[in-house]
Design an enzyme around this catalytic site. Structure first.
Site, PDB file in Angstrom:
ATOM      1  N   HIS A 212       0.959  -1.238   0.130  1.00  0.00           N
ATOM      2  CA  HIS A 212      -0.036  -0.122  -0.103  1.00  0.00           C
ATOM      3  C   HIS A 212       0.862   1.179  -0.037  1.00  0.00           C
ATOM      4  O   HIS A 212       1.904   1.333   0.942  1.00  0.00           O
ATOM      5  CB  HIS A 212      -1.131   0.069   1.207  1.00  0.00           C
ATOM      6  N   ALA A 213       0.646   2.106  -1.040  1.00  0.00           N
ATOM      7  CA  ALA A 213       1.386   2.930  -1.271  1.00  0.00           C
ATOM      8  C   ALA A 213       1.911   4.112  -0.315  1.00  0.00           C
ATOM      9  O   ALA A 213       3.104   4.711  -0.135  1.00  0.00           O
ATOM     10  CB  ALA A 213       1.123   3.813  -2.555  1.00  0.00           C
ATOM     11  N   ASN A 283      -3.784  -5.610  -2.686  1.00  0.00           N
ATOM     12  CA  ASN A 283      -4.163  -6.545  -1.491  1.00  0.00           C
ATOM     13  C   ASN A 283      -5.310  -6.888  -1.294  1.00  0.00           C
ATOM     14  O   ASN A 283      -5.862  -7.683  -0.394  1.00  0.00           O
ATOM     15  CB  ASN A 283      -3.647  -5.908  -0.222  1.00  0.00           C
ATOM     16  N   HIS A 335       2.863  -3.662   6.478  1.00  0.00           N
ATOM     17  CA  HIS A 335       1.826  -2.615   6.186  1.00  0.00           C
ATOM     18  C   HIS A 335       2.129  -1.575   7.384  1.00  0.00           C
ATOM     19  O   HIS A 335       2.821  -1.681   8.309  1.00  0.00           O
ATOM     20  CB  HIS A 335       0.446  -2.966   6.217  1.00  0.00           C
ATOM     21  N   GLU A 409       0.753  -4.903  10.528  1.00  0.00           N
ATOM     22  CA  GLU A 409       0.677  -3.419  10.624  1.00  0.00           C
ATOM     23  C   GLU A 409       1.508  -2.935  11.609  1.00  0.00           C
ATOM     24  O   GLU A 409       1.450  -3.052  12.695  1.00  0.00           O
ATOM     25  CB  GLU A 409      -0.741  -3.111  11.082  1.00  0.00           C
TER      26      GLU A 409
HETATM   27 ZN   LIG Z   1      -1.859  -1.621   4.007  1.00  0.00          ZN
END
Ligand SMILES: [Zn+2]
Length: 445
Positions: A212-213, A283, A335, A409
């Site tokens: 995720h950018a 994702n 992430h 995360e």
């Molecule tokens: Zn993410």
């Protein structure tokens, strides 16, 4: 494989170009750059079925951008709300608290800190260049390699895509006995998903940052782990390099990463064009139980699943890499944010056969992590820890035989969200290294 390298002078030129932009107040941000002025980030408590239904019914009409995904009864979600939707949102009478009053202020602060940091970083590079007699070419032939290798401030700030490429090439050039380059494949915009292989053991460990950018800390932490494996003082490393081979891709989604640095800091997806909106959520695009819930068919949604499973080259390439690499004993998809160390499944609440093994590793990882700076990570399966998410990377990895896949995360829990201050890069790296090495110490091979 030869990586394309931006020369040091070009990096310096980029810094010069960036300087006046960084100094501008919000009101005169160039029009090509998306402004988040007056965008709020709120934490919504979901206490019953009706509140959940009300929120879900307004995802698209209020243009809600979910920063976190604990969208279950008894959970809470952090959501960015554009100013034009805010009064309508208040009319829904949901229980919320404000995390960030004006997102653009946080982004401006992030830019101001970066501007200061880049001065220090450039000065270090120039000093190293001066000591090197003005040369920027390493014995390996890589432009700028020496000066990058010696810049101690790398983990004190965030970096441009070009700088990341140069840094990675430098690590490879300076460690020919331990490291080599590889690419998992080409992105939609024809960039390499560039990686570094470290070690020579029979057990493969694959991990990456920034699927995720906007989740920049994940790339910095992955690079911190690379640095530990190549130059760290942890006495366990020598053993790791004969037991494992590490396949590491700091930036899994380089196209999206470039978008976050040039036009939209809050971009999450890749850069495929889909029905007028930019990007597929890679994702939610992996080819196992794709489109089984917890993903959107709306091309403008931030969790857009794509038109078909593996329609995104980025997920497809890594998926093939996992499938074609024998004996992958662990895979980690880093992430941010929320502080979670999770295992499959995301598509269903039914736990897989080896859940006890995987979650046991996650618990050990979280305990080791907490011992460093006291940071608390929650562990569990994706479905029950955050929310249903089908077509995700960890589920796919498990489906092709990876024994211990994780979705992690990183920091924080919402104070800064995706704009984690740069002075938290090293502490995040230190604690994640402890968690990562706890996994390596306890994995069954
Ligand atoms: Zn993410």
């Amino acid at each position: 494989m030869k990586l394309s390298i931006l020369s040091l002078s070009a990096v310096a030129a980029l810094a010069v170009i960036m300087t006046p932009v960084l100094a501008l107040p919000t009101a005169v941000v160039p029009s090509a750059v998306v402004s988040f002025d007056q965008h709020r980030v709120v934490r919504i408590q979901i206490e019953n079925e009706q509140e959940l239904a009300t929120l879900s019914a307004h995802d698209d009409t209020l243009q809600l951008d979910y920063f976190t995904h604990h969208k279950i009864i008894g959970g809470h979600v952090d959501v960015r709300i554009p100013p034009q939707s805010f009064s309508k949102f208040q009319g829904l009478n949901l229980k919320y608290s404000t995390l960030i009053e004006n997102l653009q202020s946080v982004l401006n602060e992030e830019k101001a800190q970066d501007q200061e940091y880049q001065k220090t970083f450039s000065a270090q590079l120039n000093e190293n260049k001066r000591r090197n007699g003005g040369k920027t070419v390493h014995a390996s032939g890589i432009e700028g390699a020496d000066v990058y290798a010696a810049a101690p401030a790398w983990f004190s700030g965030y970096h441009t895509y070009a700088d990341h490429q140069n840094w990675l090439a430098t690590q490879i050039a300076n460690n020919p006995d331990k490291a080599s380059a590889f690419s998992a494949g080409k992105t939609y915009q024809n960039r390499d998903q560039a990686g570094i292989k470290i070690g020579s053991g029979p057990n493969n460990v694959v991990f990456h940052g920034t699927q995720h950018a906007r989740e920049w800390i994940s790339t910095m932490v992955v690079e911190y782990i690379i640095d530990q494996l190549l130059t760290g003082s942890d006495s366990r490393v020598a053993g790791y390099l004969t037991k494992y081979t590490f396949h590491i891709i700091p930036i899994m989604n380089p196209d999206g990463f470039v978008v976050t640095q040039t036009s939209n800091r809050m971009h999450r997806k890749n850069a495929q064009s889909n029905g007028g909106c930019l990007g597929t959520d890679t994702n939610r695009n992996w080819g196992f139980k794709w489109n089984q819930g917890g993903s959107s068919t709306n091309p403008c949604a931030d969790d857009y699943m794509g038109p078909s499973a593996f329609s995104s080259p980025e997920a497809t390439n890594i998926g093939n890499y996992l499938k074609n690499t024998p004996n992958v004993v662990s895979y980690i998809d880093f992430h941010s944010y929320s502080q979670l160390w999770m295992v499959p499944y995301g598509y269903t609440g039914t736990r897989p056969g080896t859940y006890a093994y995987m979650s046991g590793l996650a618990v050990k990882a979280a305990a080791a992590l907490k011992a460093v700076h006291g940071t608390r990570f929650t562990t569990g399966d994706i479905y029950n820890t955050i929310y249903q998410a089908s077509g995700n990377s960890a589920d796919y990895a498990y489906s092709v035989g990876v024994k211990a896949p994780f979705a992690v995360e990183l920091r924080d829990t919402g104070n800064y969200g995706f704009s984690l201050p740069a002075n938290q890069i090293i502490p995040s790296g230190e604690e994640t290294w402890a968690a990562f090495s706890a996994v390596l110490d306890n994995i069954q091979v």
